[in-house]
Design a protein around this motif. Structure first.
Motif, PDB file in Angstrom:
ATOM      1  N   LYS A 116     -15.306  -1.793   4.085  1.00 60.70           N
ATOM      2  CA  LYS A 116     -15.349  -2.066   2.343  1.00 60.70           C
ATOM      3  C   LYS A 116     -14.255  -2.671   1.750  1.00 60.70           C
ATOM      4  O   LYS A 116     -13.013  -1.942   2.170  1.00 60.70           O
ATOM      5  N   PHE A 117     -15.265  -3.101   0.579  1.00 54.18           N
ATOM      6  CA  PHE A 117     -14.009  -3.458  -0.095  1.00 54.18           C
ATOM      7  C   PHE A 117     -14.460  -4.441  -1.171  1.00 54.18           C
ATOM      8  O   PHE A 117     -15.528  -4.338  -0.797  1.00 54.18           O
ATOM      9  N   VAL A 172       1.345  -1.025   0.032  1.00 57.45           N
ATOM     10  CA  VAL A 172      -0.286  -0.102   0.345  1.00 57.45           C
ATOM     11  C   VAL A 172       0.482   1.518  -0.175  1.00 57.45           C
ATOM     12  O   VAL A 172       0.470   2.183  -0.359  1.00 57.45           O
ATOM     13  N   MET A 173       2.014   1.460   0.769  1.00 61.39           N
ATOM     14  CA  MET A 173       3.019   2.465   0.979  1.00 61.39           C
ATOM     15  C   MET A 173       3.077   2.709  -0.335  1.00 61.39           C
ATOM     16  O   MET A 173       3.939   3.854  -0.696  1.00 61.39           O
ATOM     17  N   ALA A 174       3.531   2.038  -1.012  1.00 64.00           N
ATOM     18  CA  ALA A 174       4.604   1.767  -2.186  1.00 64.00           C
ATOM     19  C   ALA A 174       3.427   1.667  -3.568  1.00 64.00           C
ATOM     20  O   ALA A 174       3.889   2.848  -4.249  1.00 64.00           O
ATOM     21  N   ILE A 175       2.379   1.882  -3.224  1.00 59.92           N
ATOM     22  CA  ILE A 175       1.337   1.711  -4.572  1.00 59.92           C
ATOM     23  C   ILE A 175       0.522   3.699  -4.119  1.00 59.92           C
ATOM     24  O   ILE A 175       0.443   4.198  -5.375  1.00 59.92           O
ATOM     25  N   ALA A 176       0.218   3.797  -3.081  1.00 60.74           N
ATOM     26  CA  ALA A 176      -0.132   5.429  -3.191  1.00 60.74           C
ATOM     27  C   ALA A 176       0.461   5.739  -3.379  1.00 60.74           C
ATOM     28  O   ALA A 176       1.553   6.272  -3.011  1.00 60.74           O
ATOM     29  N   PRO A 177       0.195   7.150  -4.559  1.00 60.73           N
ATOM     30  CA  PRO A 177       0.805   8.170  -4.329  1.00 60.73           C
ATOM     31  C   PRO A 177       0.458   9.489  -3.384  1.00 60.73           C
ATOM     32  O   PRO A 177       1.551  10.340  -3.737  1.00 60.73           O
ATOM     33  N   ASP A 178      -0.313   9.587  -2.527  1.00 57.19           N
ATOM     34  CA  ASP A 178       0.011  10.600  -1.569  1.00 57.19           C
ATOM     35  C   ASP A 178      -0.461  10.128  -0.519  1.00 57.19           C
ATOM     36  O   ASP A 178      -1.207   9.220   0.041  1.00 57.19           O
ATOM     37  N   TYR A 195      -8.271   0.568   4.177  1.00 55.89           N
ATOM     38  CA  TYR A 195      -8.743  -0.781   3.619  1.00 55.89           C
ATOM     39  C   TYR A 195      -8.391  -2.206   3.569  1.00 55.89           C
ATOM     40  O   TYR A 195      -8.941  -2.588   4.370  1.00 55.89           O
ATOM     41  N   LEU A 196      -6.611  -2.030   4.383  1.00 57.06           N
ATOM     42  CA  LEU A 196      -5.954  -3.118   5.216  1.00 57.06           C
ATOM     43  C   LEU A 196      -6.872  -4.050   5.958  1.00 57.06           C
ATOM     44  O   LEU A 196      -6.874  -4.816   6.748  1.00 57.06           O
ATOM     45  N   ALA A 197      -7.352  -2.558   7.898  1.00 57.10           N
ATOM     46  CA  ALA A 197      -7.786  -2.950   8.510  1.00 57.10           C
ATOM     47  C   ALA A 197      -8.685  -4.120   8.170  1.00 57.10           C
ATOM     48  O   ALA A 197      -9.433  -4.698   8.969  1.00 57.10           O
ATOM     49  N   GLN A 198     -10.447  -3.343   7.270  1.00 54.38           N
ATOM     50  CA  GLN A 198     -10.685  -3.500   7.330  1.00 54.38           C
ATOM     51  C   GLN A 198     -11.405  -5.166   6.630  1.00 54.38           C
ATOM     52  O   GLN A 198     -11.965  -5.756   6.563  1.00 54.38           O
ATOM     53  N   LEU A 199     -10.718  -5.022   5.968  1.00 50.70           N
ATOM     54  CA  LEU A 199     -10.428  -6.002   5.105  1.00 50.70           C
ATOM     55  C   LEU A 199     -10.282  -7.617   5.891  1.00 50.70           C
ATOM     56  O   LEU A 199     -10.424  -9.015   5.833  1.00 50.70           O
ATOM     57  N   SER A 200      -8.780  -6.981   7.326  1.00 46.22           N
ATOM     58  CA  SER A 200      -8.781  -8.039   7.572  1.00 46.22           C
ATOM     59  C   SER A 200      -9.543  -8.255   9.000  1.00 46.22           C
ATOM     60  O   SER A 200     -10.241  -9.454   9.074  1.00 46.22           O
ATOM     61  N   SER A 201     -10.181  -7.519   9.275  1.00 44.81           N
ATOM     62  CA  SER A 201     -11.821  -7.671  10.449  1.00 44.81           C
ATOM     63  C   SER A 201     -12.915  -8.738   9.247  1.00 44.81           C
ATOM     64  O   SER A 201     -13.100  -9.652   9.931  1.00 44.81           O
ATOM     65  N   ALA A 202     -12.703  -8.332   8.071  1.00 39.13           N
ATOM     66  CA  ALA A 202     -13.868  -9.261   7.389  1.00 39.13           C
ATOM     67  C   ALA A 202     -13.428 -10.950   6.988  1.00 39.13           C
ATOM     68  O   ALA A 202     -14.653 -11.932   7.444  1.00 39.13           O
ATOM     69  N   ALA A 203     -12.167 -10.548   6.817  1.00 37.42           N
ATOM     70  CA  ALA A 203     -11.283 -12.302   6.701  1.00 37.42           C
ATOM     71  C   ALA A 203     -11.924 -12.890   8.080  1.00 37.42           C
ATOM     72  O   ALA A 203     -12.322 -13.985   7.792  1.00 37.42           O
ATOM     73  N   LEU A 204     -11.382 -12.551   8.931  1.00 33.09           N
ATOM     74  CA  LEU A 204     -10.941 -13.075  10.199  1.00 33.09           C
ATOM     75  C   LEU A 204     -12.604 -13.414  10.697  1.00 33.09           C
ATOM     76  O   LEU A 204     -13.138 -14.647  11.216  1.00 33.09           O
TER      77      LEU A 204
END
Length: 393
Positions: free
Chosen positions: A108-109, A60-66, A76-85
């Motif tokens: 949201k994802f 994420v840190m490498a891809i996102a421009p700002d 997003y990663l926190a939300q995705l991990s929450s849903a996955a678990l």
């Protein structure tokens, strides 16, 4: 005197605790040696999930421009991990199923819609299931089964939705899921093929914040005869879902960015793109990566499908709807959009509002995902778009 002395001691201890907290309130935790997890399968699975989280954050840190998009990506990663678990660990055993509300506003994802509610349950063709509930005010309620295709992608299988769902006078329904229709059963039924692994229930509303949402419950009607799945296996499943979802998200954005501002299909495909997406037979999708300068706007025009529901919305690069509670014009459905006398629509996508226009707010983004959903629209004509200067509108 003794009471006074005791009270002073208590006050001194409280004061000392307070000042100690001020000076030592932040605890630094160092990563332990990796060997801590080697003795237990569940510990190893947990460690792998944590490694995946850190690796994802680095991507994420490498891809996102700002900063704005990096922070959105970490959330997003926190939300995705929450849903996955929740989906794969807490409710990941198909013998003991339960519905996971994927989004619920705080998660949201995978291209969520502000008008929709998505529930999933892990299922297995070895069992027979009963799904019961009440339709509420849903404009659309759909049950979709997913199997696994030969290439590993999710295979849309059985489908039952509003047009054919049986509800009583109070809106109640009952759907059975099994490999064979039960003898003498004439109610709603979906067949479970051997590869079926998930049930997804979609609800769509024109005004979700004011609606009575559908109620759902699922239970296994078959005898189980075993303990729940081992924690290690469920943790591995959560990690796999997390990694594949992120990979699919990044792959799709790269494909769309190669041909921005166009509804034409991508010129190239990435195997990672499709494996985690869950298409439905009932939706026709159009989308593009929009890229606009501050003084530009996108004009989207098309023939409105003659259906109960369709929508157009903005998402960020992580395939998340924007904050529609603070910025409601980041998503519009057919109840919001005015048509001309020929049944055509014209939506303006820009940073700033325009008078007397169907305005889709980019919420300050110059780039992101534009998503259009036509629901139960057979033979829908694709929309068209063009980029213009705002002062030419």
């Amino acid at each position: 005197m003794a009471r006074l002395f005791g009270g002073l001691v208590v006050l001194l201890l409280l004061a000392a605790s307070y000042f100690y907290g001020l000076t030592h309130g932040s605890v630094t935790v160092e990563a332990p040696p990796a060997a801590w997890a080697q003795s237990e399968p569940a510990a190893q699975a947990w460690q792998q999930h944590m490694v995946s989280l850190e690796a994802a954050a680095a991507r994420v840190m490498a891809i996102a421009p700002d900063t704005r998009e990096r922070e959105a990506g970490l959330a997003y990663l926190a939300q995705l991990s929450s849903a996955a678990l929740e989906m794969k660990v807490a409710k990941g055993d198909p013998a003991y199923p339960g519905f996971t509300d994927w989004m619920a506003d705080y998660r949201k994802f995978l291209g969520d819609s502000p008008d929709a509610v998505y529930h999933t349950a892990e299922i297995d063709a070895r069992y027979q299931y009963e799904v019961t509930g009440n339709r509420g005010d849903a404009a659309y309620l759909g049950f979709m089964l997913y199997g696994t295709a030969a290439n590993g992608w999710n295979r849309p299988a059985g489908n039952l939705s509003t047009q054919s769902l049986t509800v009583d006078a109070k809106g109640n329904f009952r759907v059975l899921l099994s490999t064979e229709r039960p003898t003498d059963y004439r109610g709603d039924w979906l067949q479970l093929d051997d590869d079926i692994h998930m049930l997804m229930v979609r609800q769509y509303y024109h005004r979700r914040d004011r609606a009575r949402l559908a109620r759902l419950a699922i239970r296994n009607l078959s005898a189980v005869g075993r303990e729940p799945l081992p924690l290690a296996k469920r943790l591995h499943a959560a990690t796999t879902f997390f990694n594949e979802t992120l990979n699919g998200n990044i792959a799709l954005m790269a494909m769309l960015q190669a041909s921005p501002n166009s509804f034409e299909p991508p010129t190239s495909y990435n195997q990672s793109f499709g494996g985690v997406f869950y298409p439905t037979h009932d939706n026709t999708y159009f989308g593009t990566w929009f890229s606009l300068n501050d003084d530009e706007a996108m004009v989207v025009e098309g023939v409105a499908p003659e259906v109960d529901y369709w929508s157009i919305s903005i998402q960020n690069r992580w395939m998340q709807s924007l904050d529609y509670r603070a910025a409601p014009h980041t998503s519009l459905n057919n109840r919001d959009i005015e048509l001309d006398e020929d049944g055509r629509y014209r939506v303006i996508v820009s940073r700033e509002a325009l008078a007397n226009a169907n305005w889709l707010d980019t919420n300050g983004y110059n780039h992101g995902l534009l998503s259009i959903r036509y629901q139960l629209a057979e033979g829908a004509q694709p929309p068209r778009l063009k980029i213009v200067k705002r002062d030419q509108l």
